[in-house]
Design a protein around this motif. Structure first.
Motif, PDB file in Angstrom:
ATOM      1  N   ASN A  35       0.846  -1.196   0.000  1.00 62.22           N
ATOM      2  CA  ASN A  35       0.000   0.000   0.000  1.00 62.22           C
ATOM      3  C   ASN A  35       0.885   1.252   0.000  1.00 62.22           C
ATOM      4  O   ASN A  35       1.032   1.917   1.019  1.00 62.22           O
ATOM      5  CB  ASN A  35      -0.938  -0.024   1.209  1.00 62.22           C
ATOM      6  N   LYS A  38      -0.548   4.506   1.438  1.00 65.62           N
ATOM      7  CA  LYS A  38      -0.556   4.570   2.898  1.00 65.62           C
ATOM      8  C   LYS A  38       0.798   5.051   3.403  1.00 65.62           C
ATOM      9  O   LYS A  38       0.867   5.905   4.292  1.00 65.62           O
ATOM     10  CB  LYS A  38      -0.881   3.197   3.487  1.00 65.62           C
ATOM     11  N   GLN A  42       1.456   8.387   5.551  1.00 62.29           N
ATOM     12  CA  GLN A  42       2.143   8.339   6.846  1.00 62.29           C
ATOM     13  C   GLN A  42       3.333   9.299   6.849  1.00 62.29           C
ATOM     14  O   GLN A  42       3.584   9.976   7.850  1.00 62.29           O
ATOM     15  CB  GLN A  42       2.613   6.916   7.151  1.00 62.29           C
ATOM     16  N   TRP A  67      -7.202   7.009   9.561  1.00 67.60           N
ATOM     17  CA  TRP A  67      -7.210   5.549   9.631  1.00 67.60           C
ATOM     18  C   TRP A  67      -8.650   5.034   9.711  1.00 67.60           C
ATOM     19  O   TRP A  67      -9.023   4.092   9.009  1.00 67.60           O
ATOM     20  CB  TRP A  67      -6.392   5.094  10.847  1.00 67.60           C
ATOM     21  N   PHE A  73      -6.700   2.721   5.585  1.00 67.85           N
ATOM     22  CA  PHE A  73      -6.159   3.178   4.298  1.00 67.85           C
ATOM     23  C   PHE A  73      -6.393   2.149   3.196  1.00 67.85           C
ATOM     24  O   PHE A  73      -5.549   1.936   2.335  1.00 67.85           O
ATOM     25  CB  PHE A  73      -4.669   3.535   4.438  1.00 67.85           C
TER      26      PHE A  73
END
Length: 143
Positions: A35, A38, A42, A67, A73
């Protein structure tokens, strides 16, 4: 004054450069990731909010909100619309969205060029609504 701050974020060179900086910083972390969006988010959330006066407690609350909104995600809105917060299409406030993403179940959401723009738009929304970003994260969640 507020509108001036929002327009500064909206039109600033920083808002144009940040997505590219986040992509570059997160690139080695994305290798082999299932991912990569994601990982990029982050990275963005660990850097960008601090530039706009958010404290670490609020940044943590923002991450938890994203989240929850995206199902870790993994939602279609996150992947297809690069929308990390389930942001709807605003009718009044300035926005960094590049279009609309229509879902059959829940209607119209903001579409972003990348997840960093989604995060920046969340910051614009917070500033527009005068959300305190220097208080404990629990207060941020309640607003």
């Amino acid at each position: 004054m507020f509108l001036k701050v929002v327009l500064m974020i909206h039109n600033s060179i920083l808002s144009k450069i940040l997505p590219y900086a986040v992509k570059l910083i997160s690139l080695p972390l994305k290798v082999g990731s299932k991912n990569p969006e994601k990982v990029e988010f982050q990275t963005a959330v660990s850097l960008v909010p601090y530039l706009y006066g958010y404290n670490s407690s609020v940044v943590d609350a923002m991450y938890r909100q994203a989240w929850a909104e995206t199902g870790d995600f993994d939602s279609g809105i996150f992947f297809n619309a690069k929308n990390a917060f389930g942001m709807r299409v605003p009718s009044v406030r300035p926005s960094l969205r590049i279009g609309e993403y229509l879902t059959s179940a829940n209607g119209e959401f903001s579409l972003y060029a990348n997840v960093t723009q989604s995060l920046l738009d969340k910051i614009i929304l917070d500033k527009y609504n005068k959300v305190p970003t220097d208080k404990p994260g629990e207060e941020y969640i309640l607003v």
